[in-house]
Design an enzyme around this catalytic site. Sequence first.
Site, PDB file in Angstrom:
ATOM      1  N   CYS A 382      17.408  -5.312  -3.786  1.00 19.47           N
ATOM      2  CA  CYS A 382      18.865  -5.448  -3.652  1.00 19.47           C
ATOM      3  C   CYS A 382      19.036  -4.150  -2.926  1.00 19.47           C
ATOM      4  O   CYS A 382      18.303  -3.604  -2.495  1.00 19.47           O
ATOM      5  CB  CYS A 382      19.160  -6.131  -4.896  1.00 19.47           C
ATOM      6  SG  CYS A 382      20.477  -7.323  -4.754  1.00 19.47           S
ATOM      7  N   HIS A 516      15.848 -10.669  -5.455  1.00 17.36           N
ATOM      8  CA  HIS A 516      15.251 -10.958  -6.703  1.00 17.36           C
ATOM      9  C   HIS A 516      13.796 -11.603  -7.009  1.00 17.36           C
ATOM     10  O   HIS A 516      14.015 -12.927  -7.985  1.00 17.36           O
ATOM     11  CB  HIS A 516      16.306 -11.301  -7.451  1.00 17.36           C
ATOM     12  CG  HIS A 516      17.638  -9.958  -7.814  1.00 17.36           C
ATOM     13  ND1 HIS A 516      17.806  -9.022  -8.378  1.00 17.36           N
ATOM     14  CD2 HIS A 516      18.242 -10.363  -6.274  1.00 17.36           C
ATOM     15  CE1 HIS A 516      18.443  -8.442  -8.463  1.00 17.36           C
ATOM     16  NE2 HIS A 516      19.044  -9.078  -7.077  1.00 17.36           N
ATOM     17  N   GLU A 518      11.831 -10.754  -9.500  1.00 17.24           N
ATOM     18  CA  GLU A 518      11.587 -11.519 -10.924  1.00 17.24           C
ATOM     19  C   GLU A 518      12.422 -12.531 -10.901  1.00 17.24           C
ATOM     20  O   GLU A 518      11.729 -12.909 -12.316  1.00 17.24           O
ATOM     21  CB  GLU A 518      12.162 -10.006 -11.427  1.00 17.24           C
ATOM     22  CG  GLU A 518      13.930 -10.060 -11.474  1.00 17.24           C
ATOM     23  CD  GLU A 518      14.758  -9.163 -10.216  1.00 17.24           C
ATOM     24  OE1 GLU A 518      15.549  -8.952 -10.472  1.00 17.24           O
ATOM     25  OE2 GLU A 518      14.104  -9.072  -9.040  1.00 17.24           O
TER      26      GLU A 518
END
Length: 544
Positions: A382, A516, A518
């Site tokens: 990001c 993102h 994750e």
Amino acid sequence: MARFIFITGGVVSSLGKGLMAASLAALLQARGYSVRIRKFDPYLNVDPGTMSPYQHGEVYVTDDGAETDLDLGHYERFTGVASRQSDNITSGRIYQQIIQRERRGDYLGATVQVIPHVTDAIKAFALDQTEDVDFVLCEIGGTVGDIESLPFIEAIRQLRNDLGRGNSVSIHLTLVPYIAAAGELKTKPTQHSVRELAALGVQPDVLVCRCEHPLPQSERDKIAQFCNVRKEAVIPALDAKSIYGVPMQYHAEGLDSEVLRAFGEEPGAAPPLDRWIDIMDRLHNPEGEVTIGVVGKYVGLQDAYKSLTEALVHGGIANRVKVRINWLDAELFAANPADVAAMLEPVHGILVPGGFGERGSEGKISSVQFARERRVPFFGICLGMQMACIEGARNLAGIASASTTEFGETDEPVVGLITEWMSPEGLESRHADGDLGGTMRLGAYDAKLGGNSRAATIYGGTEISERHRHRYEVNVHYREALEKQGLIFSGLSPDGELPEIVERPDHPWFVGVQFHPELKSKPFAPHPLFASFIEAAVAQSRLV
């Protein structure tokens, strides 16, 4: 018809209701049941999207674009069930909806009250979209006795009556503190907490007791007697070496069996827990170790990067190595540039995560430069990708004033506010002076990858979908200047307007992503980008 499990907490907060809910859901899944987990948050914010990470920790984003509590990340990581906007509600959102209805006249002039209007809204949320699952686990945030949680407890009381006997179970998570001076575990706080919950009309069926020392059978019997539950339904919950050992630990103490018995079912044979056994074997018996430097601005509270931390662990699981994380304050790097090399030389990989605001940005840019010049594996997420583009523009493309409009006006907006973009629902727009809440590019968006790119190799394909949470985008008009200097735009939105992935083919591992990743990583299914990043860090560790 779905059956409901209501989870409350007592004595103190932060006992691990979310992990307990996620672990129980995983155990029920292993027994062949379908599950859904929901979180009720009593605070008055509409959602955590505008809250400081120091106040609330990470904001977890779902595929459908909801900004939610970080516990939903635990739910997804433990069960693999994708969370939805309907899985997290706050008092703020409930009151917002009720006030909007009142202003429209939906209540036909009636007096709007907590009972029945607020409690009915909470019950409707709990029941929504539950037809296709066997069990719905509902976690109530906060602690019994808090004023703000009273409407939720009352809604549970009503809902248990509405559902009928045998269709709901109440689990109360409480603390059994150890008094070192006396050398004893004390059950009185648990007794008082259960008494307060029962006074509100909710009698728990199962008690989960967090404790630092083993809970003797005599103390379990005492708790059962004073709290009006079965002896077998008093479940000790000691600290675990890893959160991924918690499901097996709860199963060993009989949590899933007691919950099924509370529903009137015999538990039967033990569920297969092979995936959790394998995960724990990889965690406890690594074949190496790598150190990752995370250069961020919220490093004082690691919950701000909860999903990121876990995704790095998952990358270690995939490569069977232990991952150590060095949390590095980007603001300190900016104040003392000489510290950059000293702090980053020992690490085997550098990760610059997402964030908002200018504070620490120069330190992040310096970290990108160090990774590029020293050929250390680099992963920008990001804002981290945006800093990588600005670094390349300043130091290689000769655009000395390259910056982002997030930090103020600039003559070279390598990163800027994009006011229109295409979503699965069609054209979306936003304004620079609009509300902060809900105005970002949120949720899952598709991207197309270059066929011969590192990204396509890592993903094993050229079409991906990942979750976003940001207002600013890399300006595609700078693509040519940056690609001439080796920073390739290897992933773009389907219309080619929004850069999604950049990489340096001439670098051992240099990847920046606007999304993102994750948020979609799981211990039993590590995200491919994190698995590849840790693999590159392993190779780096062998060079130093």
